[in-house]
Design a protein around this motif. Sequence first.
Motif, short mmCIF file in Angstrom:
data_model
loop_
_atom_site.label_atom_id
_atom_site.label_comp_id
_atom_site.label_asym_id
_atom_site.label_seq_id
_atom_site.Cartn_x
_atom_site.Cartn_y
_atom_site.Cartn_z
N ILE A 28 20.38 -45.37 -29.57
CA ILE A 28 21.04 -44.37 -29.02
C ILE A 28 20.50 -42.88 -29.47
CG2 ILE A 28 23.29 -43.41 -28.68
CD1 ILE A 28 24.52 -45.96 -28.21
N GLY A 29 20.36 -42.01 -28.45
CA GLY A 29 19.58 -41.02 -28.92
C GLY A 29 17.97 -41.02 -28.42
N THR A 30 17.51 -40.13 -28.02
CA THR A 30 15.88 -40.46 -27.75
C THR A 30 15.12 -39.75 -28.34
OG1 THR A 30 14.35 -40.60 -25.88
CG2 THR A 30 16.04 -38.66 -25.94
N VAL A 31 13.79 -40.42 -28.82
CA VAL A 31 12.83 -39.59 -29.34
C VAL A 31 11.67 -39.21 -28.55
CG1 VAL A 31 13.24 -40.68 -31.72
CG2 VAL A 31 11.69 -41.86 -29.98
N VAL A 32 11.90 -39.55 -27.18
CA VAL A 32 10.75 -39.42 -26.42
C VAL A 32 11.28 -38.75 -24.99
CG1 VAL A 32 9.14 -41.25 -27.10
CG2 VAL A 32 10.72 -41.89 -25.34
N ASP A 33 10.54 -38.46 -24.10
CA ASP A 33 11.00 -38.05 -22.73
C ASP A 33 10.87 -39.01 -21.88
OD1 ASP A 33 11.35 -36.34 -20.73
OD2 ASP A 33 9.23 -35.50 -20.42
N VAL A 34 12.26 -39.63 -21.57
CA VAL A 34 12.25 -40.80 -20.70
C VAL A 34 13.51 -40.27 -19.94
CG1 VAL A 34 11.33 -42.59 -22.19
CG2 VAL A 34 13.76 -41.92 -22.27
N SER B 187 -6.75 -36.41 -19.34
CA SER B 187 -5.46 -35.99 -19.02
C SER B 187 -4.40 -35.81 -20.15
CB SER B 187 -4.76 -36.89 -18.02
OG SER B 187 -3.45 -36.67 -17.87
N GLU B 188 -4.24 -34.58 -20.56
CA GLU B 188 -3.43 -34.21 -21.66
C GLU B 188 -1.93 -34.87 -21.53
OE1 GLU B 188 -1.57 -30.13 -22.46
OE2 GLU B 188 -3.43 -30.19 -23.75
N ARG B 189 -1.19 -34.65 -20.62
CA ARG B 189 0.08 -34.95 -20.04
C ARG B 189 0.15 -36.51 -20.32
NH1 ARG B 189 4.88 -33.07 -18.57
NH2 ARG B 189 6.25 -34.64 -17.25
N ALA B 190 -0.81 -37.34 -19.58
CA ALA B 190 -0.70 -38.68 -19.55
C ALA B 190 -0.85 -39.38 -21.15
CB ALA B 190 -1.79 -39.26 -18.59
N PHE B 191 -1.90 -38.66 -21.77
CA PHE B 191 -2.04 -38.93 -23.12
C PHE B 191 -0.77 -38.68 -23.81
CE2 PHE B 191 -2.67 -37.26 -27.49
CZ PHE B 191 -3.14 -38.47 -28.20
N LEU B 192 -0.19 -37.87 -23.74
CA LEU B 192 1.22 -37.16 -24.78
C LEU B 192 2.32 -38.23 -24.42
CD1 LEU B 192 0.77 -33.46 -25.05
CD2 LEU B 192 0.55 -35.04 -27.07
N ILE B 193 2.59 -38.30 -23.05
CA ILE B 193 3.63 -39.05 -22.43
C ILE B 193 3.46 -40.55 -22.94
CG2 ILE B 193 4.99 -40.20 -20.41
CD1 ILE B 193 4.74 -37.17 -19.29
N ASN B 194 2.38 -41.38 -22.68
CA ASN B 194 2.39 -42.66 -22.78
C ASN B 194 2.21 -42.82 -24.48
OD1 ASN B 194 1.77 -44.20 -20.23
ND2 ASN B 194 0.63 -42.36 -19.85
N GLY B 195 1.58 -41.89 -25.21
CA GLY B 195 1.65 -42.00 -26.50
C GLY B 195 2.96 -42.16 -27.38
N LEU B 196 3.86 -41.18 -26.62
CA LEU B 196 5.16 -41.11 -27.25
C LEU B 196 6.14 -42.35 -27.03
CD1 LEU B 196 5.99 -37.53 -26.75
CD2 LEU B 196 6.24 -38.48 -28.94
N ILE B 197 5.80 -42.76 -25.56
CA ILE B 197 6.49 -44.22 -25.05
C ILE B 197 6.07 -45.33 -26.23
CG2 ILE B 197 6.55 -45.66 -23.19
CD1 ILE B 197 8.42 -43.54 -22.85
N ALA B 198 4.88 -45.30 -26.39
CA ALA B 198 4.26 -46.61 -27.14
C ALA B 198 5.00 -46.46 -28.49
CB ALA B 198 2.69 -46.44 -27.11
N GLY C 211 1.81 -33.29 -30.76
CA GLY C 211 2.71 -32.38 -29.73
C GLY C 211 3.39 -33.13 -28.96
N ARG C 212 4.21 -32.41 -28.04
CA ARG C 212 4.85 -32.93 -26.80
C ARG C 212 4.15 -32.57 -25.64
NH1 ARG C 212 9.76 -35.08 -27.96
NH2 ARG C 212 10.86 -34.57 -30.03
N PRO C 213 4.51 -32.79 -24.64
CA PRO C 213 3.88 -32.56 -23.03
C PRO C 213 3.80 -31.03 -22.83
CG PRO C 213 5.12 -34.63 -22.62
CD PRO C 213 5.26 -34.11 -24.20
#
Length: 812
Positions: free
Chosen positions: A166-172, A61-72, A41-43
């Motif tokens: 261009i265009g993003t797949v993650v929350d940055v 930490s659910e949020r830290a897991f999801l954000i760092n996983g998506l960035i990776a 999922g997403r955050p």
Amino acid sequence: MAPKFRAKTSGNRAGTLLAKPDRTLAGHTQDVANAFVALFGRPDSPTDLCGCWLRFFRCPSERAFLINGLIAAFCHDWGKANDGFLRMLERRGVQLLRHEQISAMLVNQPGIRDWLRGNSDIDLSLVLAAVVGHHLKARAATFGQPESSPEGIVRLRWEELRQQFIGTVVDVPNPVIPPLDVPAIWSFRPGPGMADLASAMREVRDRLESLGDELEADEPRRRLLWAVRAALIAADSAGSGLYRTRNDITAWVESAFDPGSRLDGQGIWRKVIEPRLQQIGGRWRGWNEFQEACGDPGRVPARAILLAPCGSGKTLAAWRWIAARCAERPVGRVVFLYPTRGTATEGYRDYASHAGPEEAALVHGTADLDVDTVHPDLAIEGRIQEARLFALRQWPKRIFSGTVDQFLGFLQHSYGPTCLLPMLADSVIVVDEVHSYDRGMFSALLQFLQNFDVPVLAMTATLLQRRREQLARGGATLGGRGLAVIDGLSLGGEGDELRSIADHPRYQITGVPDCETAMRRVREALASDEPRRVLWVVNTVDRAQEIARQFASDPKAESLITRDGVPVFCYHSRYRLVDRRQWHQQVVDTFRPADGRVRRVLAVTTQVCEISLDLDADFLVTEYAPATSLVQRLGRCCRDLLAHRSDRRGEVVLYEPRNEDGRRCKAPYTDREMEGCDELVARLLSAKVVSQSDLEDFLGGLPHTAELPRECRFIESGPWASSGEENFRDGDDYTRQSLLPRDVEDYLRWRDEPASWRSQELILPVPSGMIDRKKVDQRLPSWLRIADARNASYLPALGYCRDERPDSYAIV
């Protein structure tokens, strides 16, 4: 409905930067991000699996897991944007560095770090470690200064990558990668206009080494890294494998992990337990108190080790425990783990298979699918792909019978088992026959219990006291949560049938000085007026084959009989899988009474009988062996649960194997493994008649020394992640998977057919020294070799035999 695999016929070559021969880098990155989101999922919208994943890793930490996983996931393959990688894909050369190293170097560039720092939830060092380790090839040494700086350059194509992303797949913070000052040409010998590659690599290494120091004192962050890195590997596996199968990645993954398909208690009864009772048929005698107690969560908790005598019905008791766990909270998967391929196959046939092929799977390895330690090339990519597809085929299944290393092998950074972690995270697990685990396997089990949160039932009839204490504590030197020790005898009432079974004096023990005397005793037993079923257990395949030859009227026949017509079986591991299954069934069927009558039969086996043969012998001969192995061998004699009602007893003959020069022969066991054997044998011979309760008391009184745990790479490697440095099992290199020369063409033909399992049936495990090293067939996978046909032969009823003494049947 379980998602299906379909073969892909064509790919997408649009664009200039490729991640795969048929997939652009941007397209592959989107595939991996989609797989990550479908899994976790997403955050703002985590999946059910995300909750199970975080509970499994004890990650707070659910949020830290999801954000760092998506960035990776977003930046894990940036390093493929270089000319060397593209030349490798086109088979025009090799790359100077692995793409994960270059990805890490890019993530560590100052401009990229500053861009990503806009989100305070992003842990850049942690993302760096996940990226560099996502193929499990990351070691500190790979980021050091080479002994001699290699020639060549890395020509990055950063601006092309930026434009394609261009265009993003993650929350940055910024949906577009901004223009950044990233050098285009890198070299270990930098000239004008070149960046210093050695310096950039050292900076990555130093950052990761600093992270390692920080992780030692920060357990939540350490667990977050485990969860993110494993999630990236799983998502990369799905994104790569599912694109090749023409499946919609999001739909396929969501279907495989659909919360509505979880297993409840009634489902376990309907799909496994009741069909098994129907299969047993007239041999079913009803539930005993011990088995019924295992279905009561108040009596056998969610994490326990169950000790019960051989023949007491532990496996059915375990399935009642599974049903009780699933009734408490429906789970995604049931995983029943066995120590060997043979026992896993039997477990699948007798239990899991009743759920049908849509839901049940047999998971054992016929090869090491982990990544080689050689320099990266397309062959390695092919092996990674093979491991991915193997794991992905299991994701839609619900009920598993497998070998322990196929699931817990992730603890040594094995790639295939790491890809199976999404299933393990939402499961209940049974670990059978833990007495047979070597030091590596047992250390892994202890680490698993300490570090991961999932219901586990470990089972065995016997266990050394030191190991019982380690499991109860979660590891002697490891701390952590252990298992409640449940004595099966304590689960019944005062007059419980199981207590009568355990206390029955069922073994009459004698000792003989040598193999020749044991052979005379066996001939007398086979010639007695009353038909007797004889089991002879030795410690090596060669000795089993030689003894069987001594009794056989024609050792080269399709099946063996004595001159008096008594069936002779030679059962061990050195058969093709198709033949081993045939002999396994014939041994079991022949030992089973026909119309209530016992038949004369002799089975000469190796230690494989300790955990894979469910039979009842009247007369047992065994070589000295490790203490727990001896107890397990005795469990194959007078196994009848109702022996106490008729006062039936089995005869047991013990002898010590010796070499040709008369010296004591401990092989294949080590001195450490044989600790306690002499003391146990002395107690058995002194007692003369013993019960299963006596055996348990004897084991508990044996002296023992501390057992040092093996290093566990997943837990102890910090920011690094490299497979191949430790085997999951001790001595894994002793045997190699091979084919008989005559089977090569059939293997190749069947491998590509829909029923590809037929090809696996031809695989033959042989000692490493019996591989034909001069004969290599490039059409075969690298893990599969060709057995030596010049100094060995394959006989139908004896298996793969050394031909060192073809005219001599002397016992050695």
